[in-house]
Write a protein that holds these residues in place. Structure first.
Motif, PDB file in Angstrom:
ATOM      1  N   ALA A 251     -25.285   1.557 -77.661  1.00 54.66           N
ATOM      2  CA  ALA A 251     -23.925   2.068 -77.843  1.00 54.66           C
ATOM      3  C   ALA A 251     -22.907   0.930 -77.816  1.00 54.66           C
ATOM      4  CB  ALA A 251     -23.591   3.093 -76.767  1.00 54.66           C
ATOM      5  N   PHE A 252     -22.552   0.430 -79.002  1.00 57.25           N
ATOM      6  CA  PHE A 252     -21.432  -0.487 -79.191  1.00 57.25           C
ATOM      7  C   PHE A 252     -21.602  -1.828 -78.478  1.00 57.25           C
ATOM      8  CE2 PHE A 252     -19.686   3.933 -78.590  1.00 57.25           C
ATOM      9  CZ  PHE A 252     -19.721   4.263 -79.936  1.00 57.25           C
ATOM     10  N   GLY A 253     -22.827  -2.334 -78.455  1.00 57.11           N
ATOM     11  CA  GLY A 253     -23.082  -3.587 -77.757  1.00 57.11           C
ATOM     12  C   GLY A 253     -22.339  -4.755 -78.376  1.00 57.11           C
ATOM     13  N   THR A 254     -22.055  -5.762 -77.545  1.00 57.11           N
ATOM     14  CA  THR A 254     -21.404  -6.971 -78.025  1.00 57.11           C
ATOM     15  C   THR A 254     -22.428  -7.843 -78.754  1.00 57.11           C
ATOM     16  OG1 THR A 254     -19.892  -8.726 -77.313  1.00 57.11           O
ATOM     17  CG2 THR A 254     -21.826  -8.376 -75.956  1.00 57.11           C
ATOM     18  N   PRO A 255     -22.071  -8.568 -79.816  1.00 58.92           N
ATOM     19  CA  PRO A 255     -20.698  -8.804 -80.258  1.00 58.92           C
ATOM     20  C   PRO A 255     -20.182  -7.871 -81.347  1.00 58.92           C
ATOM     21  CG  PRO A 255     -22.158 -10.308 -81.403  1.00 58.92           C
ATOM     22  CD  PRO A 255     -23.036  -9.502 -80.461  1.00 58.92           C
ATOM     23  N   GLY A 256     -21.040  -7.082 -81.994  1.00 58.82           N
ATOM     24  CA  GLY A 256     -20.607  -6.370 -83.189  1.00 58.82           C
ATOM     25  C   GLY A 256     -20.234  -4.924 -83.019  1.00 58.82           C
ATOM     26  N   GLY A 257     -20.602  -4.303 -81.886  1.00 57.99           N
ATOM     27  CA  GLY A 257     -20.236  -2.911 -81.655  1.00 57.99           C
ATOM     28  C   GLY A 257     -21.052  -1.909 -82.441  1.00 57.99           C
ATOM     29  N   ALA A 258     -22.315  -2.218 -82.747  1.00 55.46           N
ATOM     30  CA  ALA A 258     -23.164  -1.298 -83.524  1.00 55.46           C
ATOM     31  C   ALA A 258     -23.541  -0.076 -82.700  1.00 55.46           C
ATOM     32  CB  ALA A 258     -24.424  -2.024 -83.990  1.00 55.46           C
ATOM     33  N   LEU A 259     -23.825   1.017 -83.394  1.00 50.01           N
ATOM     34  CA  LEU A 259     -24.258   2.264 -82.753  1.00 50.01           C
ATOM     35  C   LEU A 259     -25.627   2.633 -83.300  1.00 50.01           C
ATOM     36  CD1 LEU A 259     -23.593   4.666 -80.908  1.00 50.01           C
ATOM     37  CD2 LEU A 259     -22.568   5.789 -82.899  1.00 50.01           C
ATOM     38  N   MET A 260     -26.633   2.645 -82.430  1.00 50.00           N
ATOM     39  CA  MET A 260     -27.996   2.928 -82.856  1.00 50.00           C
ATOM     40  C   MET A 260     -28.174   4.403 -83.168  1.00 50.00           C
ATOM     41  SD  MET A 260     -31.627   2.135 -80.869  1.00 50.00           S
ATOM     42  CE  MET A 260     -31.518   0.355 -81.096  1.00 50.00           C
ATOM     43  N   PRO A 261     -28.689   4.736 -84.356  1.00 50.81           N
ATOM     44  CA  PRO A 261     -28.900   6.151 -84.694  1.00 50.81           C
ATOM     45  C   PRO A 261     -30.068   6.751 -83.927  1.00 50.81           C
ATOM     46  CG  PRO A 261     -29.673   4.733 -86.469  1.00 50.81           C
ATOM     47  CD  PRO A 261     -29.008   3.832 -85.469  1.00 50.81           C
ATOM     48  N   LEU A 262     -30.107   8.070 -83.897  1.00 51.60           N
ATOM     49  CA  LEU A 262     -31.131   8.786 -83.143  1.00 51.60           C
ATOM     50  C   LEU A 262     -32.540   8.410 -83.600  1.00 51.60           C
ATOM     51  CD1 LEU A 262     -32.026  10.956 -81.135  1.00 51.60           C
ATOM     52  CD2 LEU A 262     -31.668  12.660 -82.930  1.00 51.60           C
ATOM     53  N   ALA A 263     -32.768   8.316 -84.906  1.00 52.99           N
ATOM     54  CA  ALA A 263     -34.109   8.007 -85.414  1.00 52.99           C
ATOM     55  C   ALA A 263     -34.584   6.649 -84.906  1.00 52.99           C
ATOM     56  CB  ALA A 263     -34.114   8.043 -86.940  1.00 52.99           C
ATOM     57  N   SER A 264     -33.684   5.672 -84.837  1.00 48.37           N
ATOM     58  CA  SER A 264     -34.061   4.345 -84.332  1.00 48.37           C
ATOM     59  C   SER A 264     -34.380   4.396 -82.846  1.00 48.37           C
ATOM     60  CB  SER A 264     -32.935   3.348 -84.595  1.00 48.37           C
ATOM     61  OG  SER A 264     -32.747   3.141 -85.971  1.00 48.37           O
ATOM     62  N   LYS A 265     -33.615   5.190 -82.095  1.00 47.09           N
ATOM     63  CA  LYS A 265     -33.904   5.345 -80.662  1.00 47.09           C
ATOM     64  C   LYS A 265     -35.298   5.933 -80.460  1.00 47.09           C
ATOM     65  CE  LYS A 265     -29.127   6.186 -79.143  1.00 47.09           C
ATOM     66  NZ  LYS A 265     -28.212   7.169 -78.516  1.00 47.09           N
ATOM     67  N   GLN A 266     -35.629   6.937 -81.245  1.00 43.45           N
ATOM     68  CA  GLN A 266     -36.926   7.586 -81.109  1.00 43.45           C
ATOM     69  C   GLN A 266     -38.060   6.626 -81.462  1.00 43.45           C
ATOM     70  OE1 GLN A 266     -36.027  10.876 -83.722  1.00 43.45           O
ATOM     71  NE2 GLN A 266     -35.570  12.265 -82.029  1.00 43.45           N
ATOM     72  N   ARG A 267     -37.879   5.841 -82.517  1.00 42.07           N
ATOM     73  CA  ARG A 267     -38.902   4.848 -82.887  1.00 42.07           C
ATOM     74  C   ARG A 267     -39.047   3.784 -81.808  1.00 42.07           C
ATOM     75  NH1 ARG A 267     -38.442   1.827 -88.203  1.00 42.07           N
ATOM     76  NH2 ARG A 267     -40.427   1.069 -87.409  1.00 42.07           N
ATOM     77  N   LEU A 268     -37.926   3.352 -81.239  1.00 38.98           N
ATOM     78  CA  LEU A 268     -37.974   2.346 -80.177  1.00 38.98           C
ATOM     79  C   LEU A 268     -38.792   2.841 -78.995  1.00 38.98           C
ATOM     80  CD1 LEU A 268     -37.117  -0.190 -78.645  1.00 38.98           C
ATOM     81  CD2 LEU A 268     -34.907   0.901 -78.189  1.00 38.98           C
ATOM     82  N   LEU A 269     -38.572   4.073 -78.577  1.00 40.95           N
ATOM     83  CA  LEU A 269     -39.316   4.612 -77.441  1.00 40.95           C
ATOM     84  C   LEU A 269     -40.793   4.787 -77.771  1.00 40.95           C
ATOM     85  CD1 LEU A 269     -36.770   7.225 -76.044  1.00 40.95           C
ATOM     86  CD2 LEU A 269     -37.284   4.931 -75.192  1.00 40.95           C
ATOM     87  N   ALA A 270     -41.092   5.161 -79.009  1.00 37.84           N
ATOM     88  CA  ALA A 270     -42.496   5.283 -79.409  1.00 37.84           C
ATOM     89  C   ALA A 270     -43.193   3.926 -79.378  1.00 37.84           C
ATOM     90  CB  ALA A 270     -42.590   5.894 -80.810  1.00 37.84           C
ATOM     91  N   LEU A 271     -42.506   2.882 -79.829  1.00 42.40           N
ATOM     92  CA  LEU A 271     -43.069   1.527 -79.769  1.00 42.40           C
ATOM     93  C   LEU A 271     -43.237   1.078 -78.326  1.00 42.40           C
ATOM     94  CD1 LEU A 271     -41.064  -0.279 -82.623  1.00 42.40           C
ATOM     95  CD2 LEU A 271     -43.527   0.179 -82.578  1.00 42.40           C
ATOM     96  N   ALA A 272     -42.276   1.412 -77.471  1.00 42.06           N
ATOM     97  CA  ALA A 272     -42.368   1.023 -76.061  1.00 42.06           C
ATOM     98  C   ALA A 272     -43.585   1.642 -75.398  1.00 42.06           C
ATOM     99  CB  ALA A 272     -41.089   1.442 -75.339  1.00 42.06           C
ATOM    100  N   GLU A 273     -43.858   2.893 -75.733  1.00 41.06           N
ATOM    101  CA  GLU A 273     -45.034   3.552 -75.156  1.00 41.06           C
ATOM    102  C   GLU A 273     -46.327   2.935 -75.702  1.00 41.06           C
ATOM    103  OE1 GLU A 273     -46.810   8.068 -74.499  1.00 41.06           O
ATOM    104  OE2 GLU A 273     -44.938   7.747 -75.589  1.00 41.06           O
ATOM    105  N   ARG A 274     -46.342   2.662 -77.000  1.00 33.86           N
ATOM    106  CA  ARG A 274     -47.551   2.107 -77.615  1.00 33.86           C
ATOM    107  C   ARG A 274     -47.871   0.717 -77.066  1.00 33.86           C
ATOM    108  NH1 ARG A 274     -46.975   0.905 -83.742  1.00 33.86           N
ATOM    109  NH2 ARG A 274     -46.120   3.017 -83.631  1.00 33.86           N
ATOM    110  N   HIS A 275     -46.839  -0.081 -76.793  1.00 36.95           N
ATOM    111  CA  HIS A 275     -47.053  -1.463 -76.356  1.00 36.95           C
ATOM    112  C   HIS A 275     -46.800  -1.654 -74.863  1.00 36.95           C
ATOM    113  CE1 HIS A 275     -47.516  -3.214 -80.432  1.00 36.95           C
ATOM    114  NE2 HIS A 275     -46.700  -2.239 -80.796  1.00 36.95           N
TER     115      HIS A 275
END
Length: 467
Positions: A251-275
């Motif tokens: 959520a709006f991290g520095t320096p650019g203020g990007a907002l991660m979409p839901l699909a990317s969050k879900q993929r990130l958590l799936a990768l975290a579990e796999r690895h």
């Protein structure tokens, strides 16, 4: 037909004024009453023209304030720079960062200005803290706070989290000395010396400081100006190297203020579990959202492997030094490490903030702050649009800064010293990476109002940077 023709005339006249920058991005248009008088139109005709421009995304109606020229994300040229994926390496943070922090210039071009009165929210906060201090009884001052922190504050934080879609109990929260301390505890709890940690690039330089101190190695993952960490790139990194933890700011991290979409969050958590990856979520900017604050990544954490870290420093006060952490499967370890590194937090500060939240002061402060930040952001982007050459800039819907990409010949590091001679402190792009990238980029904050002094400093930057 005459009425239709006249509202179209007004619409075209206003549109031309916007295109010619008669009213610049973020500026207020003449009031409905003024337009009626000057154009000889009825109130209904003027409102219809303004509403049509609002529907096109060109204007923004603000309650009791009027119509403002709106930010147009589709018209903003987004940064193109993309980090390279390189092998994990030790971290060495530039001394330049220490110089910037020594000058208190992380979020201000003119840190010596210190102008303006205290905002109403901070005045109310100080009163709550003062009442808490006066309520101390007997020998309270002789005792330490409990390791997890004040129960009332943790209850208020749990209620605040629930409004963002995250159900958390007070027992799952631990009070820290700011978000940096929370991140430090999280890394100590889930990593050992020599482990590899994946970070966003460009990303938060404070994280790089922690990795250096803990003798951890870093692998940088490219980020997008709109959606944050590139999950395809993260997957490639995880396939190539053994990564122990990933630090991410959805959520709006520095320096650019990007907002991660839901699909990317879900993929990130799936990768975290796999690895078998620990995910450390830096959630410090979420409450600066221009609209409603987004749900945290932690709200999707069914595997109990997301450590959420945050604080009040970006949405309330840098000086408060109160943060919190929810440590997932590492929570007991984190509470023990807090005892080792901090021992305890100030009880009267925590009780004062808890009262401020319970009385509605925090919510009211956030509403005011979000409006002020939106105005500051729009004015900054309008100024950057007027710079010579090709300038690309993020258009964040939250956070405190934009990421500016300048022509390739620009060297923001070289300009730092010259800027100091003129009393201006810039934040060069290479600080947000360990690999020497982003030399032609810089972060510019909109945390402070663009008064005459700051605007003059901003307008000196093109010459200083040789754009």
């Amino acid at each position: 037909m005459e009425s239709e023709y006249r509202y179209q005339q007004l619409e075209n006249w206003l549109l031309q004024g916007i295109l010619e920058q008669r009213w610049r991005l973020g500026e207020r248009l003449p009031s409905i009453r003024t337009l009626c008088q000057e154009q000889g139109l009825s109130k209904a005709t003027v409102q219809h023209a303004l509403q049509r421009l609002e529907a096109q995304g060109l204007l923004e109606a603000r309650p009791k304030a009027g119509y403002f020229v709106a930010l147009q994300p589709d018209g903003v040229k987004k940064p193109l720079s993309r980090a390279r994926i390189e092998a994990p390496r030790p971290v060495s943070v530039s001394d330049l960062l220490l110089d910037i922090m020594r000058r208190s210039a992380a979020f201000d071009l003119l840190p010596d200005l210190h102008s303006g009165d205290l905002p109403p929210g901070i005045v109310a906060l100080n009163r709550s803290i003062g009442r808490s201090l006066r309520r101390q009884k007997g020998e309270d001052y002789q005792y330490y706070d409990e390791p997890a922190g004040d129960r009332q504050l943790r209850e208020q934080l749990a209620l605040h989290a629930a409004r963002r879609g995250w159900s958390v109990s007070p027992e799952q929260l631990c009070i820290t000395s700011g978000c940096q301390h929370a991140l430090f505890l999280a890394l100590m709890a889930c990593c050992e010396r020599g482990d590899v940690v994946a970070v966003e690039s460009p990303g938060f330089y404070g994280v790089l400081q922690l990795l250096e101190q803990l003798e951890l190695r870093v692998v940088e993952v490219p980020t997008s100006a709109e959606s944050g960490m590139d999950i395809d790139a993260l997957e490639e990194v995880l396939e190539r190297w053994k990564v122990r933890a990933c630090i991410v700011s959805p959520a709006f991290g520095t320096p650019g203020g990007a907002l991660m979409p839901l699909a990317s969050k879900q993929r990130l958590l799936a990768l975290a579990e796999r690895h078998n990856l620990a995910v450390i979520e830096d959630d410090i900017y979420a409450d600066t959202a221009q609209g409603s604050a987004p749900d945290p990544l932690k709200a999707l954490d069914s595997d109990n492997r997301v450590i959420l870290c945050s604080s009040f420093s970006k949405c309330l006060s840098r000086d408060l030094r109160l943060g919190w952490v929810s440590g997932a499967r590492w929570h007991d370890r984190i509470q023990h490490l807090k005892l080792v590194t901090q021992l305890a937090s100030s009880r009267y500060l925590q009780q004062g903030v808890a009262e401020f939240m319970a009385d509605g002061g925090f919510s009211a402060h956030l509403r005011r702050q979000r409006n002020e930040l939106r105005v500051n952001r729009d004015q900054l982007i309008a100024e950057l649009h007027a710079w010579p050459g090709e300038v690309r800039v993020t258009a964040p819907q939250g956070g405190l800064a934009v990421w500016v990409e300048l022509p390739e010949h620009v060297d923001t590091l070289s300009a730092y010293g010259e800027g100091l001679e003129q009393g201006v402190v810039i934040t060069p792009g290479p600080l947000f990476s360990v690999s020497g990238q982003f030399a032609n980029c810089l972060r510019i904050s909109f945390a402070h109002p663009w008064n005459a002094s700051r605007t003059r400093a901003l307008r000196r930057l093109p010459e200083l940077l040789r754009v």
